[in-house]
Design an enzyme around this catalytic site. Structure first.
Site, short mmCIF file in Angstrom:
data_model
loop_
_atom_site.label_atom_id
_atom_site.label_comp_id
_atom_site.label_asym_id
_atom_site.label_seq_id
_atom_site.Cartn_x
_atom_site.Cartn_y
_atom_site.Cartn_z
N ARG A 270 0.90 -1.39 -0.14
CA ARG A 270 -0.09 -0.27 0.11
C ARG A 270 0.50 1.15 -0.33
O ARG A 270 0.25 2.17 0.09
CB ARG A 270 -1.02 0.17 1.20
CG ARG A 270 -2.69 -0.86 0.94
CD ARG A 270 -3.20 -1.03 2.49
NE ARG A 270 -2.48 -1.35 3.44
CZ ARG A 270 -2.88 -1.56 4.76
NH1 ARG A 270 -4.01 -0.29 5.27
NH2 ARG A 270 -2.65 -2.32 5.54
N TYR B 61 7.84 -4.74 15.92
CA TYR B 61 7.09 -4.28 14.22
C TYR B 61 8.41 -3.15 13.31
O TYR B 61 8.03 -2.23 14.20
CB TYR B 61 6.04 -4.19 13.89
CG TYR B 61 5.44 -5.40 14.16
CD1 TYR B 61 5.32 -6.25 14.55
CD2 TYR B 61 3.63 -4.84 14.13
CE1 TYR B 61 4.57 -7.44 14.50
CE2 TYR B 61 2.95 -5.86 14.14
CZ TYR B 61 3.23 -7.03 14.77
OH TYR B 61 2.35 -8.48 14.87
N ASP C 180 7.90 -1.39 11.20
CA ASP C 180 6.65 -0.93 10.09
C ASP C 180 6.15 0.02 11.84
O ASP C 180 4.67 0.76 11.25
CB ASP C 180 5.96 -0.94 9.27
CG ASP C 180 5.00 -2.43 9.49
OD1 ASP C 180 5.05 -2.67 11.74
OD2 ASP C 180 4.39 -2.19 8.74
C1 UD1 Z 1 -0.96 -8.31 13.41
C2 UD1 Z 1 -1.46 -9.73 14.39
C3 UD1 Z 1 -2.13 -8.78 15.54
C4 UD1 Z 1 -2.46 -7.85 15.57
C5 UD1 Z 1 -1.17 -6.57 14.85
C6 UD1 Z 1 -1.41 -4.99 14.81
C7 UD1 Z 1 -0.73 -11.77 14.27
C8 UD1 Z 1 -1.04 -13.06 13.70
N1 UD1 Z 1 -1.25 -11.06 14.06
O1 UD1 Z 1 -2.22 -9.02 12.14
O2 UD1 Z 1 -3.02 -9.44 16.43
O3 UD1 Z 1 -3.09 -7.34 16.14
O4 UD1 Z 1 -0.24 -7.30 13.83
O5 UD1 Z 1 -0.96 -4.00 13.74
O6 UD1 Z 1 0.66 -11.64 14.63
N2 UD1 Z 1 5.67 -9.79 8.78
C9 UD1 Z 1 6.54 -10.53 8.55
N3 UD1 Z 1 6.67 -11.60 7.97
C10 UD1 Z 1 5.42 -12.36 7.79
C11 UD1 Z 1 4.38 -11.58 7.74
C12 UD1 Z 1 4.34 -9.88 8.55
O7 UD1 Z 1 7.66 -10.25 8.55
O8 UD1 Z 1 4.90 -13.00 7.06
C13 UD1 Z 1 5.29 -8.49 9.59
C14 UD1 Z 1 5.10 -7.45 8.33
O9 UD1 Z 1 5.71 -6.81 8.23
C15 UD1 Z 1 4.81 -6.94 9.34
C16 UD1 Z 1 4.09 -7.48 10.80
O10 UD1 Z 1 5.00 -8.69 10.88
O11 UD1 Z 1 5.99 -5.72 10.24
C17 UD1 Z 1 2.62 -7.47 11.23
O12 UD1 Z 1 2.17 -7.70 9.89
P1 UD1 Z 1 0.82 -7.64 9.82
O13 UD1 Z 1 0.71 -8.68 7.97
O14 UD1 Z 1 0.64 -5.86 10.11
O15 UD1 Z 1 -0.04 -8.22 10.37
P2 UD1 Z 1 -1.53 -8.30 10.64
O16 UD1 Z 1 -2.38 -8.91 9.91
O17 UD1 Z 1 -1.96 -6.32 10.85
#
Ligand code: UD1
Ligand code: MG
Length: 457
Positions: A13, A98, A100
Site C-alpha cells: 500500500r 515491528y 513498521d
Molecule cells: C498482526 C497481529 C495482530 C495485531 C496486528 C497489529 C498476528 C497473527 N496478528 O496482524 O494480532 O493486532 O499485527 O498491527 O501476528 N511480517 C513478517 N512476516 C510475515 C508477516 C508479517 O515479517 O510473514 C511483519 C510485517 O512486516 C509487519 C508485522 O510483521 O511488520 C505485522 O504483520 P501484518 O501483516 O501487518 O500483521 P496483521 O495481520 O496486521
C-alpha cells in the site's frame, strides 16, 4: 534479552519501489527508529527478519550488532519469528517488535519486558475502533486466555476493544516448541505468532499485559497517509521536548526536525524552519522564519534572518546572517560576522567583525578581521578545471562590484576601488583600482530615429 524486529512484510500500500521500512520518518528510516530504540535496551541479540527483495534493507542498515534472518516466503508473524530463532540466545526473554511501528518508546518496552517476568506479556491498547486488529480474549476473572485475529473472530469477540499491538515478550526457552506447534489452519492460512498466547496459558505460565504510555507509540505505517500522520506525531513530540527544555517556538506545529537539534537557553525559532542532520544552536540564538539548517553550529547570540540556508557550516557568536543568505559546506564564520542578503559563501573562513552585507560570492577564501566586502564582490575561484584560493587580510576594504581572480592576495589594510578586476596581488595599505578612467565627450549626440516612420527590424 533478545530482540526480533519483523520487517519482511511487503508494504504494497506504499506504492513505492523503496521497501516500506526504509521510508523516512523525521529524517530516519522507519526501521532505524525501531533499531535505535532496541539498541537502547542493550539486547544480547538483535535480529531483523527481512523478506525477498529486502536486500536493500539489509545493505542500508547492516551493522556488526545486527543479525539477519531471511523469511521467504512470508507465511505469517509466527513463521517470521521462527526464522529468527537460530540467531537468538536461549536464555532470557525475547521481545518482538515491528519494523513498521517506528515510535515505540524504550520506557514502554521496559515495562513490557518486566511484565513478561516468568511468563509472557503482550502490549495492548483499548481502541474506540478495534477493527482489523487481533483481540485480547479474557476469561471471567479478567485473565488473558488467547488472542483472536479479526478475520477469525466471532461477532461477540469483535466487540472486544482491547487489541494486540503485535509487540510481545516471551520466554525464549519455550519459543521453539511453541512455534513448531503453530498451524496455519485459520482464515488467512498463516502461522500466527499470536497463537502462542493460548499455548502459554495452557502451560500454566502467567500471561500479562502492559500498555504504552501514548497511543501513538503503537501506530503502524501501511500507507503514505499514515506515514504523514506519524511524521506529525513525531514532530509534535520533538517540538514539545524542545519547549520543555526552554526553547521558544513561534508555532510548535510549524517546525521540522530531521535529525538532532540541540539548543542552549533562550533560543527562539520562528515558523517553518527545517533542521537536518546534527544542528546545534547555542544560547540566545534567534532563527527567523523559513530557514533551513543542516549539520550546522550557530554561536551564542547569533541571529539568522528569514530564508537563511546553512549546510555543513559554523557561525560564530553574535553573527547576523540573512535574510536570504546561503552558507555552503566548509564555511566557518568567527564572532560578529555579518552576512547579508544574496550572499553565498563556500569553503571559506571569515574572521571576527567582518561584513559581506549584499550580493556576493565568496568561495575558497580566507578573509581576515574587520574586512568589508562590498556589494557585488565575486571571488573567481574556478577556471573551469581547478579551484584557487583568495586571501584577504585584516582591515581590507573591498569596493563594490569587484572580481578577485584567484589565486590572489589582498594585503592587510588595502583598499580595492569599486569595479576592480584584481588579477595580481594587491599591496597592503594601498588603493588598488583597475577600472578605466572616466571620460566625458563634449558635443556627442545620441542617434535618433528618422521622424515620422515606424522603426522596422
Ligand atoms: C498482526 C497481529 C495482530 C495485531 C496486528 C497489529 C498476528 C497473527 N496478528 O496482524 O494480532 O493486532 O499485527 O498491527 O501476528 N511480517 C513478517 N512476516 C510475515 C508477516 C508479517 O515479517 O510473514 C511483519 C510485517 O512486516 C509487519 C508485522 O510483521 O511488520 C505485522 O504483520 P501484518 O501483516 O501487518 O500483521 P496483521 O495481520 O496486521
Ligand atoms: Mg498489520
Amino acid at each position: 534479552m533478545n530482540i526480533v524486529i519483523l520487517a519482511a512484510g511487503q508494504g504494497k500500500r506504499m506504492h513505492s519501489n523503496l521497501p516500506k521500512v526504509l521510508h523516512p520518518l523525521a529524517g530516519k528510516a522507519l526501521v532505524s527508529h525501531v533499531v535505535d530504540t532496541a539498541r537502547s535496551l542493550s539486547p544480547r541479540k538483535l535480529c531483523l527478519v527481512y523478506g525477498h527483495g529486502g536486500d536493500v534493507v539489509r545493505s542500508t542498515l547492516d551493522a556488526p550488532d545486527l543479525s539477519w534472518a531471511l523469511q521467504e516466503p512470508q507465511l505469517g508473524t509466527g513463521h517470521a519469528v521462527q526464522q529468527a530463532l537460530p540467531f537468538l540466545d536461549e536464555a532470557g526473554t525475547t521481545l518482538v517488535l515491528y519494523g513498521d511501528v517506528p515510535l515505540i518508546q524504550a520506557d514502554t518496552l521496559k515495562r513490557l519486558v518486566q511484565a513478561a517476568e516468568g511468563g509472557l506479556a503482550i502490549l495492548t491498547v483499548e481502541l474506540a475502533d478495534p477493527h482489523g486488529y487481533g483481540r485480547i480474549v479474557r476469561n471471567a476473572d479478567g485473565q488473558v486466555v488467547r488472542i483472536v485475529e479479526q478475520k477469525d473472530a466471532s461477532v461477540e469477540e469483535r466487540r472486544i476493544r482491547e487489541i494486540n499491538t503485535g509487540i510481545m515478550a516471551m520466554p525464549t526457552s519455550r519459543l521453539g516448541e511453541w512455534l513448531a506447534r503453530l498451524s496455519s489452519n485459520n482464515a488467512q492460512n498463516e502461522y500466527y505468532l499470536t497463537d502462542i498466547v493460548g499455548m502459554a496459558v495452557d502451560a500454566g505460565l502467567p500471561v500479562r499485559t502492559a500498555n504504552p504510555a501514548h497511543e501513538w507509540e503503537v501506530l503502524g505505517v501501511n500507507s503514505k497517509v499514515q506515514l504523514a500522520e506519524l511524521e506529525r506525531v513525531a514532530q509534535r513530540s520533538m517540538a514539545e521536548t524542545l519547549m520543555e527544555q526552554g526553547v521558544r517556538l513561534a508555532d510548535p506545529a510549524r517546525i521540522d526536525v530531521r535529525g538532532s537539534l540541540q539548543c542552549g537557553r533562550d533560543v527562539f525559532i520562528d515558523v517553518n524552519c527545517v533542521f537536518e542532520g546534527n544542528v546545534v544552536l547555542a544560547e540566545a540564538v534567534e532563527v527567523g522564519p523559513n530557514c533551513v539548517l543542516k549539520n550546522a553550529r550557530i554561536g551564542a547570540g547569533s541571529r539568522l534572518a528569514a530564508f537563511t540556508h546553512i549546510e555543513d557550516a559554523v557561525v560564530g557568536a553574535d553573527g547576523m546572517i540573512g535574510p536570504f543568505a546561503r552558507l555552503r559546506p566548509g564555511t566557518e564564520l568567527a564572532e560578529d560576522v555579518h552576512v547579508g542578503n544574496f550572499v553565498e559563501i563556500k569553503k571559506s573562513r571569515i574572521a571576527a567583525h567582518s561584513k559581506a552585507n549584499h550580493l556576493a560570492y565568496i568561495g575558497d577564501a580566507t578573509i581576515g578581521s574587520r574586512v568589508n566586502v562590498g556589494a557585488g564582490t565575486i571571488t573567481c575561484n574556478y577556471d573551469g578545471a581547478n579551484k584557487y584560493q583568495t586571501i584577504i587580510e585584516d582591515d581590507v576594504f573591498i569596493g563594490s562590484d569587484t572580481q578577485l581572480v584567484a589565486p590572489v592576495t589582498v594585503g592587510r589594510g588595502a583598499t580595492l576601488g569599486a569595479g576592480t578586476t584584481l588579477t595580481k596581488d594587491a599591496p597592503p595599505n594601498t588603493l588598488t583600482i583597475s577600472r578605466a578612467r572616466q571620460t566625458s565627450i563634449p558635443g556627442w549626440k545620441r542617434p535618433v530615429k528618422p521622424s515620422g516612420g515606424k522603426s522596422g527590424a
